[in-house]
Design a protein around this motif. Structure first.
Motif, PDB file in Angstrom:
ATOM      1  N   LEU A  23       0.823  -1.237  -0.039  1.00  0.00           N
ATOM      2  CA  LEU A  23      -0.092  -0.006  -0.175  1.00  0.00           C
ATOM      3  C   LEU A  23       0.770   1.307   0.166  1.00  0.00           C
ATOM      4  N   ALA A  24       2.102   1.273   0.349  1.00  0.00           N
ATOM      5  CA  ALA A  24       3.006   2.234   0.762  1.00  0.00           C
ATOM      6  C   ALA A  24       4.183   2.212   0.503  1.00  0.00           C
ATOM      7  N   GLY A  25       5.256   3.255   0.215  1.00  0.00           N
ATOM      8  CA  GLY A  25       6.527   2.853  -0.092  1.00  0.00           C
ATOM      9  C   GLY A  25       6.930   2.896  -1.499  1.00  0.00           C
ATOM     10  N   GLY A  82       1.916  -0.992  -4.803  1.00  0.00           N
ATOM     11  CA  GLY A  82       1.215  -1.414  -5.868  1.00  0.00           C
ATOM     12  C   GLY A  82       1.430  -2.824  -6.297  1.00  0.00           C
ATOM     13  N   LYS A  83       2.695  -3.395  -5.748  1.00  0.00           N
ATOM     14  CA  LYS A  83       3.267  -4.768  -6.328  1.00  0.00           C
ATOM     15  C   LYS A  83       2.587  -5.823  -5.412  1.00  0.00           C
ATOM     16  N   VAL A 115       9.473  -8.071  -3.360  1.00  0.00           N
ATOM     17  CA  VAL A 115       9.129  -6.709  -2.769  1.00  0.00           C
ATOM     18  C   VAL A 115      10.080  -6.302  -1.935  1.00  0.00           C
ATOM     19  N   ASN A 116      10.442  -5.041  -1.959  1.00  0.00           N
ATOM     20  CA  ASN A 116      11.580  -4.419  -1.353  1.00  0.00           C
ATOM     21  C   ASN A 116      13.002  -5.037  -1.382  1.00  0.00           C
ATOM     22  N   LEU A 117      13.472  -5.270  -2.643  1.00  0.00           N
ATOM     23  CA  LEU A 117      14.647  -5.985  -2.909  1.00  0.00           C
ATOM     24  C   LEU A 117      15.890  -4.982  -2.526  1.00  0.00           C
ATOM     25  N   VAL A 118      16.779  -5.530  -1.911  1.00  0.00           N
ATOM     26  CA  VAL A 118      18.104  -4.876  -1.546  1.00  0.00           C
ATOM     27  C   VAL A 118      19.181  -5.756  -1.962  1.00  0.00           C
ATOM     28  N   SER A 119      20.416  -4.938  -2.179  1.00  0.00           N
ATOM     29  CA  SER A 119      21.757  -5.438  -2.636  1.00  0.00           C
ATOM     30  C   SER A 119      22.469  -5.664  -1.573  1.00  0.00           C
ATOM     31  N   LYS A 120      23.120  -7.216  -1.467  1.00  0.00           N
ATOM     32  CA  LYS A 120      23.816  -7.566  -0.305  1.00  0.00           C
ATOM     33  C   LYS A 120      25.040  -8.093  -1.011  1.00  0.00           C
ATOM     34  N   SER A 121      26.228  -7.500  -0.247  1.00  0.00           N
ATOM     35  CA  SER A 121      27.607  -7.945  -0.683  1.00  0.00           C
ATOM     36  C   SER A 121      27.862  -9.435  -0.014  1.00  0.00           C
ATOM     37  N   THR A 122      28.348 -10.471  -0.706  1.00  0.00           N
ATOM     38  CA  THR A 122      28.550 -11.728  -0.057  1.00  0.00           C
ATOM     39  C   THR A 122      30.012 -12.208  -0.309  1.00  0.00           C
ATOM     40  N   LYS A 123      30.820 -12.698   0.535  1.00  0.00           N
ATOM     41  CA  LYS A 123      31.824 -13.298   0.398  1.00  0.00           C
ATOM     42  C   LYS A 123      31.881 -14.777  -0.206  1.00  0.00           C
ATOM     43  N   GLU A 129      15.142 -10.094  -0.776  1.00  0.00           N
ATOM     44  CA  GLU A 129      14.042  -9.507  -0.061  1.00  0.00           C
ATOM     45  C   GLU A 129      14.539  -9.036   1.371  1.00  0.00           C
ATOM     46  N   ALA A 130      13.883  -7.711   1.684  1.00  0.00           N
ATOM     47  CA  ALA A 130      14.029  -7.231   3.198  1.00  0.00           C
ATOM     48  C   ALA A 130      12.694  -6.990   3.472  1.00  0.00           C
ATOM     49  N   SER A 131      12.627  -6.896   4.985  1.00  0.00           N
ATOM     50  CA  SER A 131      11.221  -6.819   5.506  1.00  0.00           C
ATOM     51  C   SER A 131      10.565  -5.587   5.350  1.00  0.00           C
ATOM     52  N   ILE A 132       9.163  -5.717   5.318  1.00  0.00           N
ATOM     53  CA  ILE A 132       8.526  -4.539   5.206  1.00  0.00           C
ATOM     54  C   ILE A 132       7.273  -4.530   6.393  1.00  0.00           C
ATOM     55  N   ASN A 133       7.088  -3.356   6.717  1.00  0.00           N
ATOM     56  CA  ASN A 133       6.088  -3.097   7.873  1.00  0.00           C
ATOM     57  C   ASN A 133       4.871  -3.843   7.468  1.00  0.00           C
ATOM     58  N   ILE A 134       3.925  -4.455   8.443  1.00  0.00           N
ATOM     59  CA  ILE A 134       2.481  -5.112   8.193  1.00  0.00           C
ATOM     60  C   ILE A 134       1.646  -4.043   7.920  1.00  0.00           C
ATOM     61  N   SER A 135       1.732  -2.781   8.290  1.00  0.00           N
ATOM     62  CA  SER A 135       0.865  -1.843   8.120  1.00  0.00           C
ATOM     63  C   SER A 135       0.820  -1.411   6.674  1.00  0.00           C
TER      64      SER A 135
END
Length: 105
Positions: free
Chosen positions: A15-17, A21-22, A41-49, A63-69
């Motif tokens: 609903l927001a962010g 709409g996704k 949803v809410n994809l983030v780039s993470k460096s890995t060894k 994916e990173a977490s998103i608030n339930i609201s």
């Protein structure tokens, strides 16, 4: 601990962010933090060894977490966002979509 209107494997809409709409499937619910992880949803780039699992290493998207609201359940009948009503049927708890009155499984 509060009860949440979203569970694992539910289909939700943002609903927001930035990802407004996704839609996606809930992979995990973090009840203590009031957050959820939604597929795609809410994809983030993470460096890995480099490791045995990923011998190349480098940058991966996850994916990173998103608030339930900021999430709303999708109505099984219409396919649009809906609020959730909770009814108690003896020992069972039934979730019902407010828009269509349809039971959510």
């Amino acid at each position: 601990m509060s009860k949440l209107h979203i569970k694992k494997d539910d289909t939700v809409v943002v609903l927001a962010g930035g990802d407004k709409g996704k839609t996606g499937k809930v992979l995990k619910v973090l009840v203590e933090k009031n957050r959820a992880i939604v597929e795609g949803v809410n994809l983030v780039s993470k460096s890995t060894k480099p490791s045995a699992k990923n011998p190349q290493g480098g940058i991966i998207k996850q994916e990173a977490s998103i608030n339930i609201s900021n999430l709303s359940l999708i109505d099984p009948k219409s396919g649009k966002a809906t609020r959730v009503a909770i009814k108690h049927d003896g020992k069972n708890v039934i979730r019902i979509a407010k828009k269509s009155g349809e039971e959510i499984k």
